[in-house]
Design a protein around this motif. Structure first.
Motif, PDB file in Angstrom:
ATOM      1  N   ASN A   1     -10.528   1.376  11.641  1.00  0.00           N
ATOM      2  CA  ASN A   1     -10.764   2.476  12.709  1.00  0.00           C
ATOM      3  C   ASN A   1     -12.149   3.210  12.235  1.00  0.00           C
ATOM      4  OD1 ASN A   1      -8.377   1.785  14.291  1.00  0.00           O
ATOM      5  ND2 ASN A   1      -7.156   2.937  13.118  1.00  0.00           N
ATOM      6  N   PHE A   2     -12.712   2.941  10.951  1.00  0.00           N
ATOM      7  CA  PHE A   2     -13.582   4.058  10.619  1.00  0.00           C
ATOM      8  C   PHE A   2     -15.009   3.193  10.126  1.00  0.00           C
ATOM      9  CE2 PHE A   2      -9.575   5.694   9.710  1.00  0.00           C
ATOM     10  CZ  PHE A   2      -9.739   6.860  10.346  1.00  0.00           C
ATOM     11  N   ASP A   3     -16.108   3.786  10.188  1.00  0.00           N
ATOM     12  CA  ASP A   3     -17.266   3.306   9.833  1.00  0.00           C
ATOM     13  C   ASP A   3     -17.436   3.276   8.233  1.00  0.00           C
ATOM     14  OD1 ASP A   3     -18.364   2.249  12.379  1.00  0.00           O
ATOM     15  OD2 ASP A   3     -18.297   4.439  12.705  1.00  0.00           O
ATOM     16  N   VAL A   4     -17.156   4.492   7.753  1.00  0.00           N
ATOM     17  CA  VAL A   4     -17.012   4.918   6.224  1.00  0.00           C
ATOM     18  C   VAL A   4     -15.713   5.724   5.919  1.00  0.00           C
ATOM     19  CG1 VAL A   4     -18.195   6.277   4.611  1.00  0.00           C
ATOM     20  CG2 VAL A   4     -19.573   5.465   6.246  1.00  0.00           C
ATOM     21  N   VAL A   5     -15.314   5.069   4.601  1.00  0.00           N
ATOM     22  CA  VAL A   5     -14.201   5.732   4.372  1.00  0.00           C
ATOM     23  C   VAL A   5     -14.197   6.199   2.881  1.00  0.00           C
ATOM     24  CG1 VAL A   5     -11.820   4.946   3.131  1.00  0.00           C
ATOM     25  CG2 VAL A   5     -12.479   4.018   5.194  1.00  0.00           C
ATOM     26  N   CYS A   6     -13.988   7.221   2.525  1.00  0.00           N
ATOM     27  CA  CYS A   6     -14.235   8.012   1.167  1.00  0.00           C
ATOM     28  C   CYS A   6     -13.136   8.482   0.625  1.00  0.00           C
ATOM     29  CB  CYS A   6     -15.141   9.170   1.343  1.00  0.00           C
ATOM     30  SG  CYS A   6     -15.738  10.161  -0.020  1.00  0.00           S
ATOM     31  N   VAL A   7     -12.556   7.981  -0.416  1.00  0.00           N
ATOM     32  CA  VAL A   7     -11.246   8.116  -1.047  1.00  0.00           C
ATOM     33  C   VAL A   7     -11.566   9.078  -2.309  1.00  0.00           C
ATOM     34  CG1 VAL A   7      -9.475   7.217  -2.122  1.00  0.00           C
ATOM     35  CG2 VAL A   7     -10.296   6.153  -0.395  1.00  0.00           C
ATOM     36  N   ILE A   8     -10.624  10.295  -2.570  1.00  0.00           N
ATOM     37  CA  ILE A   8     -10.765  11.199  -3.371  1.00  0.00           C
ATOM     38  C   ILE A   8      -9.748  11.379  -4.069  1.00  0.00           C
ATOM     39  CG2 ILE A   8     -11.704  13.664  -3.877  1.00  0.00           C
ATOM     40  CD1 ILE A   8     -13.381  13.263  -1.452  1.00  0.00           C
ATOM     41  N   GLY A   9      -9.605  11.530  -5.417  1.00  0.00           N
ATOM     42  CA  GLY A   9      -8.339  11.924  -6.104  1.00  0.00           C
ATOM     43  C   GLY A   9      -7.327  10.902  -6.072  1.00  0.00           C
ATOM     44  N   ALA A  10      -7.489   9.675  -5.715  1.00  0.00           N
ATOM     45  CA  ALA A  10      -6.384   8.394  -5.820  1.00  0.00           C
ATOM     46  C   ALA A  10      -6.354   7.911  -7.145  1.00  0.00           C
ATOM     47  CB  ALA A  10      -6.998   7.468  -4.733  1.00  0.00           C
ATOM     48  N   PRO A  11      -5.100   7.108  -7.413  1.00  0.00           N
ATOM     49  CA  PRO A  11      -4.799   6.496  -8.461  1.00  0.00           C
ATOM     50  C   PRO A  11      -5.773   5.157  -8.304  1.00  0.00           C
ATOM     51  CG  PRO A  11      -3.006   6.551  -7.209  1.00  0.00           C
ATOM     52  CD  PRO A  11      -4.003   7.537  -6.495  1.00  0.00           C
ATOM     53  N   THR A  12      -5.929   4.359  -9.479  1.00  0.00           N
ATOM     54  CA  THR A  12      -6.627   3.209  -9.433  1.00  0.00           C
ATOM     55  C   THR A  12      -6.321   2.107  -8.689  1.00  0.00           C
ATOM     56  OG1 THR A  12      -7.369   3.724 -11.815  1.00  0.00           O
ATOM     57  CG2 THR A  12      -7.520   1.356 -10.946  1.00  0.00           C
ATOM     58  N   ALA A  13      -4.940   1.836  -8.478  1.00  0.00           N
ATOM     59  CA  ALA A  13      -4.359   0.897  -7.775  1.00  0.00           C
ATOM     60  C   ALA A  13      -4.544   1.216  -5.999  1.00  0.00           C
ATOM     61  CB  ALA A  13      -2.946   0.872  -7.987  1.00  0.00           C
ATOM     62  N   GLU A  14      -4.517   2.480  -5.680  1.00  0.00           N
ATOM     63  CA  GLU A  14      -5.089   2.675  -4.636  1.00  0.00           C
ATOM     64  C   GLU A  14      -6.295   2.552  -4.111  1.00  0.00           C
ATOM     65  OE1 GLU A  14      -3.022   3.527  -1.401  1.00  0.00           O
ATOM     66  OE2 GLU A  14      -2.030   2.540  -2.750  1.00  0.00           O
ATOM     67  N   GLN A  15      -7.438   2.896  -5.010  1.00  0.00           N
ATOM     68  CA  GLN A  15      -8.769   2.769  -5.126  1.00  0.00           C
ATOM     69  C   GLN A  15      -8.989   1.229  -4.567  1.00  0.00           C
ATOM     70  OE1 GLN A  15      -9.756   4.596  -8.700  1.00  0.00           O
ATOM     71  NE2 GLN A  15     -10.912   6.467  -7.607  1.00  0.00           N
TER      72      GLN A  15
ATOM     73  N   ALA B   1     -13.950  17.435  -1.757  1.00  0.00           N
ATOM     74  CA  ALA B   1     -13.803  16.853  -0.572  1.00  0.00           C
ATOM     75  C   ALA B   1     -14.254  18.095   0.604  1.00  0.00           C
ATOM     76  CB  ALA B   1     -12.358  16.411   0.095  1.00  0.00           C
ATOM     77  N   ALA B   2     -14.189  19.330   0.462  1.00  0.00           N
ATOM     78  CA  ALA B   2     -14.345  20.414   1.044  1.00  0.00           C
ATOM     79  C   ALA B   2     -15.868  20.343   1.275  1.00  0.00           C
ATOM     80  CB  ALA B   2     -13.935  21.702   0.779  1.00  0.00           C
ATOM     81  N   GLU B   3     -16.646  20.048   0.219  1.00  0.00           N
ATOM     82  CA  GLU B   3     -17.995  20.118   0.329  1.00  0.00           C
ATOM     83  C   GLU B   3     -18.679  18.849   0.992  1.00  0.00           C
ATOM     84  OE1 GLU B   3     -20.450  22.145  -0.643  1.00  0.00           O
ATOM     85  OE2 GLU B   3     -19.077  23.408  -1.903  1.00  0.00           O
TER      86      GLU B   3
ATOM     87  N   PHE C   1     -16.396   4.338  -0.431  1.00  0.00           N
ATOM     88  CA  PHE C   1     -16.851   5.439  -1.459  1.00  0.00           C
ATOM     89  C   PHE C   1     -15.609   5.759  -2.024  1.00  0.00           C
ATOM     90  CE2 PHE C   1     -20.472   5.764   1.345  1.00  0.00           C
ATOM     91  CZ  PHE C   1     -21.637   5.903   0.589  1.00  0.00           C
ATOM     92  N   THR C   2     -15.589   5.978  -3.241  1.00  0.00           N
ATOM     93  CA  THR C   2     -14.544   6.717  -4.007  1.00  0.00           C
ATOM     94  C   THR C   2     -15.393   7.714  -4.886  1.00  0.00           C
ATOM     95  OG1 THR C   2     -12.700   6.526  -5.316  1.00  0.00           O
ATOM     96  CG2 THR C   2     -14.264   5.106  -5.946  1.00  0.00           C
ATOM     97  N   ALA C   3     -14.802   9.077  -4.979  1.00  0.00           N
ATOM     98  CA  ALA C   3     -15.366  10.073  -5.602  1.00  0.00           C
ATOM     99  C   ALA C   3     -14.449  11.093  -6.441  1.00  0.00           C
ATOM    100  CB  ALA C   3     -16.202  10.926  -4.918  1.00  0.00           C
ATOM    101  N   ASP C   4     -14.782  11.704  -7.448  1.00  0.00           N
ATOM    102  CA  ASP C   4     -13.792  12.475  -8.102  1.00  0.00           C
ATOM    103  C   ASP C   4     -14.249  13.683  -8.811  1.00  0.00           C
ATOM    104  OD1 ASP C   4     -10.752  12.152  -8.103  1.00  0.00           O
ATOM    105  OD2 ASP C   4     -11.268   9.983  -8.690  1.00  0.00           O
TER     106      ASP C   4
END
Length: 332
Positions: free
Chosen positions: A123-137, A46-48, A152-155
């Motif tokens: 409230n957002f135009d883009v949401v990027c989820v990192i490190g979440a369990p499948t149910a939350e994704q 996420a920092a990158e 987006f989801t990434a890991d």
């Protein structure tokens, strides 16, 4: 002021982003300037992503994370200073992220992703989820689809990384270059490159399509020699997270290695070799930079509506030090 149609750039912004404006045009930069981005999960990957997005000059970035900074993160998480161990990861990352570009509005939210109602993501135009369990994704993806928000989801597990994009219906402009003959009849053939801009639309499936993908299909099995076992490996790692409520840990290397092999034998027998698990125990900066750069580039393309986005899964194979794109679940 520079620009019209709502979002405007100040003279200082026009000067600061001059290279980007020359690269993808004023209209695209104005779209970036109005974009609101949510990054949930502030690990090294996420920092990158945050770094690259903030530098482009978006309107705002919200950092959402309820986890605490641990010493193990400093192999890749450069936004949180070493003195922040034990503090909230989103709040610890705020100051260094803000220093990258003071003109971007940054906010740290120390709440958990699970605590946010579906309405929050509107409230957002883009949401990027990192490190979440499948149910939350799945939940966040459904909420984003209902609100017409790009998802987006990434890991990144050690040196193995991926991202998935659900852009629903996405419109963009693409430059097409062709050679045009400019010589007269009887003369030696001369040509020049002519570039035209074409508007296109692509449709993307939800995250469920990745979960439903059958990597035992004969067509996919035929591609394994080229792409490696990345997709079945992804399934194993995500299942490990869902069952253990954490990621593989090098401090528990022996027991976690055994657990990964057991999941492999259940989910993807004979598709993932034992040595594929060697690289999944600790995030390191080079891999975070590669995967984070790829994800951030996709977010920038989506917001600016410039260039064709990846469809729809990006995978980074550390064995081959190679990234590639797979199309999963799309019908057109």
């Amino acid at each position: 002021m520079v620009g019209t149609n709502g979002t405007e750039l100040s003279e200082h912004e026009a000067e600061l982003y001059d290279r980007q404006i020359r690269l993808w045009g004023l209209d695209s930069q104005k779209r970036l300037r109005g974009a609101r981005i949510l990054i949930a999960g502030l690990n090294g990957l996420a920092a990158e992503i945050v770094k690259n997005i903030v530098l482009t000059g978006v309107k705002s970035v919200t950092l959402l994370d309820d986890a605490l900074v641990t010493p193990t993160e400093f192999c890749s998480q450069f936004l949180a200073p070493p003195t922040s161990v034990g503090s909230n990861r989103a709040e610890a990352s705020l100051a260094r992220a803000q220093n990258l570009n003071p003109m971007v509005e940054l906010k740290a939210d120390p709440a958990s992703l699970a605590s946010k109602p579906d309405e929050f993501f509107r409230n957002f135009d883009v949401v990027c989820v990192i490190g979440a369990p499948t149910a939350e994704q799945l939940r966040v993806n459904r909420a984003c689809r209902e609100a017409n928000v790009k998802f987006f989801t990434a890991d990144l597990w050690g040196m193995f990384g991926f991202s998935f994009a659900d852009l629903q219906e996405h419109e963009f402009a693409e430059d097409i270059s062709k050679h045009k003959v400019i010589s007269k009849p009887g003369e030696r053939t001369k040509s020049e490159i002519v570039t035209t801009t074409v508007k296109r639309t692509l449709h993307f499936p939800p995250y469920q399509a990745l979960l439903d993908f059958d990597y035992r299909d004969a067509t996919f099995l035929g591609k394994l020699k080229r792409t490696g076992p990345a997709l079945p490996l992804l399934r194993v790692l995500q299942t490990f997270r869902d069952e253990e409520k954490r990621d593989p840990d090098y401090r528990r290397r022996s027991e976690d290695y055994t657990k990964l092999q057991q999941l492999r034998d259940t989910l993807a027998p004979e598709l993932v070799p034992d040595d594929a698990f060697v690289h999944v125990f600790a995030q390191i900066s080079p891999a975070a930079a590669i995967v984070g750069g790829a994800v951030a580039h996709e977010i920038i393309k989506v917001v600016s509506q410039k260039e064709a986005p990846h469809r729809n899964v990006f995978l980074f194979d550390p064995e081959r030090c190679c990234g590639f794109v797979e199309l999963v679940g799309a019908t057109e």
